[in-house]
Motif scaffolding. Structure first.
Motif, PDB file in Angstrom:
ATOM      1  N   GLN A 286      49.207  30.396  46.003  1.00  0.00           N
ATOM      2  CA  GLN A 286      48.938  31.737  45.466  1.00  0.00           C
ATOM      3  C   GLN A 286      47.456  31.890  45.143  1.00  0.00           C
ATOM      4  N   GLN A 287      46.887  30.850  44.539  1.00  0.00           N
ATOM      5  CA  GLN A 287      45.481  30.935  44.179  1.00  0.00           C
ATOM      6  C   GLN A 287      44.621  31.036  45.435  1.00  0.00           C
ATOM      7  N   ARG A 288      45.019  30.334  46.493  1.00  0.00           N
ATOM      8  CA  ARG A 288      44.245  30.420  47.729  1.00  0.00           C
ATOM      9  C   ARG A 288      44.365  31.807  48.362  1.00  0.00           C
ATOM     10  N   VAL A 289      45.559  32.402  48.241  1.00  0.00           N
ATOM     11  CA  VAL A 289      45.714  33.780  48.724  1.00  0.00           C
ATOM     12  C   VAL A 289      44.769  34.701  47.942  1.00  0.00           C
ATOM     13  N   ALA A 290      44.719  34.485  46.621  1.00  0.00           N
ATOM     14  CA  ALA A 290      43.850  35.321  45.785  1.00  0.00           C
ATOM     15  C   ALA A 290      42.386  35.134  46.180  1.00  0.00           C
ATOM     16  N   ILE A 291      42.008  33.915  46.538  1.00  0.00           N
ATOM     17  CA  ILE A 291      40.617  33.677  46.947  1.00  0.00           C
ATOM     18  C   ILE A 291      40.335  34.368  48.283  1.00  0.00           C
ATOM     19  N   ALA A 292      41.302  34.246  49.194  1.00  0.00           N
ATOM     20  CA  ALA A 292      41.133  34.926  50.484  1.00  0.00           C
ATOM     21  C   ALA A 292      40.974  36.427  50.259  1.00  0.00           C
ATOM     22  N   ARG A 293      41.731  36.972  49.322  1.00  0.00           N
ATOM     23  CA  ARG A 293      41.623  38.394  48.992  1.00  0.00           C
ATOM     24  C   ARG A 293      40.220  38.712  48.464  1.00  0.00           C
ATOM     25  N   GLY A 294      39.694  37.799  47.644  1.00  0.00           N
ATOM     26  CA  GLY A 294      38.347  38.007  47.116  1.00  0.00           C
ATOM     27  C   GLY A 294      37.286  37.967  48.204  1.00  0.00           C
ATOM     28  N   LEU A 295      37.611  37.323  49.334  1.00  0.00           N
ATOM     29  CA  LEU A 295      36.596  37.129  50.373  1.00  0.00           C
ATOM     30  C   LEU A 295      36.734  38.061  51.561  1.00  0.00           C
ATOM     31  N   VAL A 296      37.825  38.804  51.605  1.00  0.00           N
ATOM     32  CA  VAL A 296      38.163  39.496  52.850  1.00  0.00           C
ATOM     33  C   VAL A 296      37.134  40.540  53.256  1.00  0.00           C
ATOM     34  N   MET A 297      36.424  41.105  52.295  1.00  0.00           N
ATOM     35  CA  MET A 297      35.415  42.101  52.643  1.00  0.00           C
ATOM     36  C   MET A 297      34.051  41.443  52.883  1.00  0.00           C
ATOM     37  N   GLU A 298      34.039  40.119  52.958  1.00  0.00           N
ATOM     38  CA  GLU A 298      32.789  39.368  53.075  1.00  0.00           C
ATOM     39  C   GLU A 298      31.759  39.856  52.068  1.00  0.00           C
ATOM     40  N   PRO A 299      32.086  39.733  50.776  1.00  0.00           N
ATOM     41  CA  PRO A 299      31.197  40.251  49.739  1.00  0.00           C
ATOM     42  C   PRO A 299      29.926  39.400  49.630  1.00  0.00           C
ATOM     43  N   ARG A 300      28.946  39.938  48.928  1.00  0.00           N
ATOM     44  CA  ARG A 300      27.713  39.184  48.706  1.00  0.00           C
ATOM     45  C   ARG A 300      27.854  38.279  47.484  1.00  0.00           C
ATOM     46  N   TYR A 301      28.802  38.645  46.605  1.00  0.00           N
ATOM     47  CA  TYR A 301      28.968  37.865  45.371  1.00  0.00           C
ATOM     48  C   TYR A 301      30.434  37.584  45.135  1.00  0.00           C
ATOM     49  N   LEU A 302      30.714  36.346  44.757  1.00  0.00           N
ATOM     50  CA  LEU A 302      32.079  36.028  44.366  1.00  0.00           C
ATOM     51  C   LEU A 302      32.059  35.563  42.913  1.00  0.00           C
ATOM     52  N   PHE A 303      32.845  36.241  42.069  1.00  0.00           N
ATOM     53  CA  PHE A 303      32.922  35.881  40.651  1.00  0.00           C
ATOM     54  C   PHE A 303      34.258  35.226  40.390  1.00  0.00           C
ATOM     55  N   ALA A 304      34.222  34.106  39.696  1.00  0.00           N
ATOM     56  CA  ALA A 304      35.476  33.403  39.438  1.00  0.00           C
ATOM     57  C   ALA A 304      35.512  32.949  37.987  1.00  0.00           C
ATOM     58  N   ASP A 305      36.567  33.352  37.276  1.00  0.00           N
ATOM     59  CA  ASP A 305      36.716  32.949  35.877  1.00  0.00           C
ATOM     60  C   ASP A 305      37.793  31.877  35.793  1.00  0.00           C
ATOM     61  N   GLU A 306      37.356  30.667  35.582  1.00  0.00           N
ATOM     62  CA  GLU A 306      38.262  29.516  35.529  1.00  0.00           C
ATOM     63  C   GLU A 306      39.264  29.522  36.685  1.00  0.00           C
ATOM     64  N   PRO A 307      38.751  29.491  37.902  1.00  0.00           N
ATOM     65  CA  PRO A 307      39.646  29.612  39.060  1.00  0.00           C
ATOM     66  C   PRO A 307      40.569  28.408  39.197  1.00  0.00           C
ATOM     67  N   THR A 308      40.194  27.308  38.596  1.00  0.00           N
ATOM     68  CA  THR A 308      41.015  26.103  38.741  1.00  0.00           C
ATOM     69  C   THR A 308      41.813  25.825  37.477  1.00  0.00           C
ATOM     70  N   GLY A 309      41.671  26.703  36.500  1.00  0.00           N
ATOM     71  CA  GLY A 309      42.272  26.463  35.189  1.00  0.00           C
ATOM     72  C   GLY A 309      43.768  26.251  35.240  1.00  0.00           C
ATOM     73  N   ASN A 310      44.392  26.828  36.225  1.00  0.00           N
ATOM     74  CA  ASN A 310      45.838  26.786  36.289  1.00  0.00           C
ATOM     75  C   ASN A 310      46.374  25.817  37.345  1.00  0.00           C
ATOM     76  N   LEU A 311      45.455  25.062  37.930  1.00  0.00           N
ATOM     77  CA  LEU A 311      45.860  24.235  39.070  1.00  0.00           C
ATOM     78  C   LEU A 311      45.758  22.753  38.721  1.00  0.00           C
ATOM     79  N   ASP A 312      46.553  21.940  39.434  1.00  0.00           N
ATOM     80  CA  ASP A 312      46.388  20.488  39.255  1.00  0.00           C
ATOM     81  C   ASP A 312      45.093  20.054  39.940  1.00  0.00           C
TER      82      ASP A 312
END
Ligand SMILES: Nc1ncnc2c1ncn2[C@@H]1O[C@H](COP(=O)(O)OP(=O)(O)OP(=O)(O)O)[C@@H](O)[C@H]1O
Ligand SMILES: [Mg+2]
Lengths: 415, 219
Positions: B145-171
């Motif tokens: 799910q988190q990888r899907v969310a990251i792909a969603r964050g990248l799909v428009m090929e943005p210039r900036y990616l902001f992530a707030d504790e992206p790994t906080g919920n993962l092993d």
């Protein structure tokens, strides 16, 4: 947002179907009940309009007031204190100057036809049975132009009454009560004067029991003779080219004349007010169903908004605007409203079709089926009611969703 | 161009308590930056301000030379849609949509889902989600799910990616995977990545670490 709105609705299938059902039932109820009630109203109005006249001019009945006889008895100056004040009604209930009316109506383009009548109460006797009834004397050819009576004849021809010769037609109810038949003879009397034999040459069935049980038609000169009032008339029944104008015309004539002039709907104010009551019942019932359905929509959307806070926030962070979020939820309500309105109209139509096949008591010209109106306006209105109640109900939750601050949601979820 | 913050302050509540106490910093295009600091020191607040999600109480935010305070809400949304991607600790996928549709949501806003579709699929294949395009979020693991969310964050090929504790919920395995994904995208696409983390190892992967304490930047 249509795509996402549809997905939202589909993901809550049971709720959506339930709400939809509410709207469908509300709309269908409106359509069916309107079809039925308006059918009934159309039938009654038809009876009222066509069996009588668009406008009826009749002698003003003048009740005697306590002091209206003072002058006759004691001269203009007297101040009278009656021990028992005179009461009753002046006897000359006749139109005083029929020519004033006939000449006038001959010139008016609105008037399609008119018929001078003498209407009087009679006792009808046959063998040992006696019944009170209302005898309408007229020129049958003219009367047939004013009212639809010809279409309601079961036996005989209306115009065979002729212009004299003591021939009458009577309502089938009265015929049955008297045990008379066509042809046959009955005796009529007006209380004073002679009892005279009349030949029954026809019978009619209007479908209105009160009329069928107590109405007789005869030739004007015969009735005048029976009544002992040669060349008097009491009423003029008028048919207009356009019935819509009846009320206005009647009101204006009424002001100008000493006779009482009433349009068919003024004369039947009681029935008209029943219709008004029916309309109120019909509308308030439908509106309450739709309010319930509306609350259903309001509720599920409100819940959805609360439930989807995070998703709303994430959509906003992706660049979806507040208006997109409003559209997302509003669309759901509108989809339910449109769908519910359409299905409701179809269902209502189906119910009307079925009801129209239900046989009911025989009603003369109306045939023997329930009269249902399929007027398109009913469906349009039903749809609009469904659509607007759904839109209004979804507007508030949608607006609330649009106002949610994404950052607050993200903050509260993420820490 | 990059992001330029000048004397950013942010207060909450009444009486107002200042959470950010005058922060100025610059983030270059294509940088790989971590933000660290104790809980409650204002990391998330800073990230949301520099990503235009939250307006500062005072100070200016310039992104690619544009003062975000001065542009219309509509422009700001467009800006976010085209230039920025977000990844949060909680993935926030839309449960009614399958993985691919979720990834394409930002493209849908810009009415470019057809155009971005091939790219979305290639992203997802790259993230090991090639077989899960049609799966719904409920059928995916947390890491997926988190990888899907990251792909969603990248799909428009943005210039900036902001992530707030992206790994906080993962092993840690999934966390590592996410971080190396970030690193790769940063290097391949020259996209700036700014992430908040509590994990020392992950923060060390950054080219630059912004160390915060009590509403101020230490270094
Ligand atoms: N909406 C708000 N109203 C009041 N205070 C707030 C609000 N949002 C944040 N704060 C306060 O601002 C301070 C900084 O919050 P912030 O979320 O930026 O911290 P953080 O560094 O991200 O912490 P964590 O590592 O726990 O996520 C905290 O003390 C918090 O209580
Ligand atoms: Mg935080």
């Amino acid at each position: 947002m249509l795509f996402l709105a549809l997905r939202h609705l589909l993901s809550r299938k049971r709720q959506s179907v339930l709400t939809l059902t509410g709207i469908v039932l509300g709309t269908a109820a409106y359509v069916a009940i309107s079809g039925m009630m308006l059918g009934f109203q159309t039938f009654i109005v038809d009876q009222l309009v066509n069996n009588d006249a668009h406008i009826r001019i009749s002698a003003r009945e003048e009740p005697i007031e306590p002091h209206s006889l003072d002058e006759d008895f004691f001269g203009p100056e007297a101040l009278v204190d009656w021990k028992a004040a005179p009461s009753g009604r002046r006897d000359n209930a006749y139109i005083l100057s029929p020519r004033f009316w006939t000449e006038r109506m001959d010139r008016m383009p609105e008037v399609a036809a008119y018929s001078q009548q003498l209407v009087t109460q009679v006792i009808v006797t046959r063998a040992k049975v006696a019944k009170a009834a209302r005898l309408i004397g007229s020129d049958p050819a003219r009367q047939a132009q004013v009212a639809n009576i010809k279409n309601y004849m079961i036996k005989g021809q209306f115009t065979d009454i002729g212009i004299g010769g003591n021939r009458i037609v009577m309502g089938d109810g009265l015929l049955k009560q008297l045990g008379a038949s066509v042809p046959g003879t009955v005796y009529l009397s007006v209380g004073k004067g002679q009892t005279q034999p009349f030949k029954v040459i026809g019978s009619f069935h209007l479908g209105v029991k009160a009329l069928d049980d107590s109405t007789l038609f005869g030739a004007l000169p015969d009735v005048q003779k029976l009544n002992g009032t040669p060349s008097r008339i009491s009423d003029i029944a008028v048919r207009l080219h356009d019935v819509e104008g009846a009320r206005e015309l009647a009101t204006s004539w009424n002001i100008l004349s000493q006779e009482k002039v009433q349009s068919w709907d003024q004369a039947n104010e009681g029935i008209m007010s029943v219709f008004t009551t029916q309309d109120i019942v019909r509308n308030s019932m439908t509106i309450s169903i739709l309010i319930v359905a509306g609350f259903g929509i309001y509720n599920i959307l409100n819940m959805a908004v609360t439930h989807k806070r995070r998703e709303i926030a994430i959509l906003r962070s992706m660049g979806y605007e507040s208006s997109d979020i409003v559209a997302l939820f509003l669309t759901q309500g509108i989809i339910l409203g449109v769908l519910g309105g359409i299905i409701g109209c179809l269902l209502g139509y189906g119910v009307c079709e079925i009801m129209a096949r239900i046989p009911v008591a025989d009603r003369g010209l109306g045939g023997n089926h329930m009269i249902i109106v399929f007027f398109p306006g009913i469906y349009v209105r039903g749809f609009i009611i469904a659509f607007s109640s759904a839109s209004i109900a979804s507007f508030l939750p949608a607006r609330a969703a649009g106002r949610l601050s994404p950052i607050d949601i993200i903050r509260s979820e993420n820490s | 161009m990059g992001i330029l913050l000048t004397d950013i302050r942010k207060s909450f509540g009444s009486p107002p308590t200042q959470v950010l106490k005058g922060i100025s910093l610059e983030i270059q295009e294509g940088e790989f930056v971590s933000i660290v600091g104790r809980s409650g020191c204002g990391k998330s607040t800073l990230l949301y301000i520099m990503s235009t999600l939250d307006p500062p109480s005072s100070g200016t935010v310039l992104i690619d030379g544009q003062d975000v305070n001065a542009i219309s809400s509509r422009e700001l949304h467009r800006f976010r849609n085209l230039k920025m991607g977000f990844v949060f600790q909680f993935h926030h996928l839309l449960p009614e949509l399958n993985a691919l549709e979720n990834v394409l949501m930002p493209a849908m806003k810009a009415n470019r889902q057809e155009e971005r579709k091939a790219f979305a699929i290639s992203l997802m294949e790259e993230f090991g989600l090639g077989k899960k395009l049609k799966s719904f979020p409920g059928q995916l693991s947390g890491g997926e799910q988190q990888r899907v969310a990251i792909a969603r964050g990248l799909v428009m090929e943005p210039r900036y990616l902001f992530a707030d504790e992206p790994t906080g919920n993962l092993d840690s395995a999934n966390g590592n995977a996410v971080m190396s994904l970030f690193r790769r995208i940063n290097q391949e696409q020259k996209m700036a990545v700014i992430y908040v983390t509590h994990d020392i190892d992950f923060s060390k992967m950054a080219e630059r670490t912004i160390q915060m304490s009590d509403g101020l930047v230490l270094s």
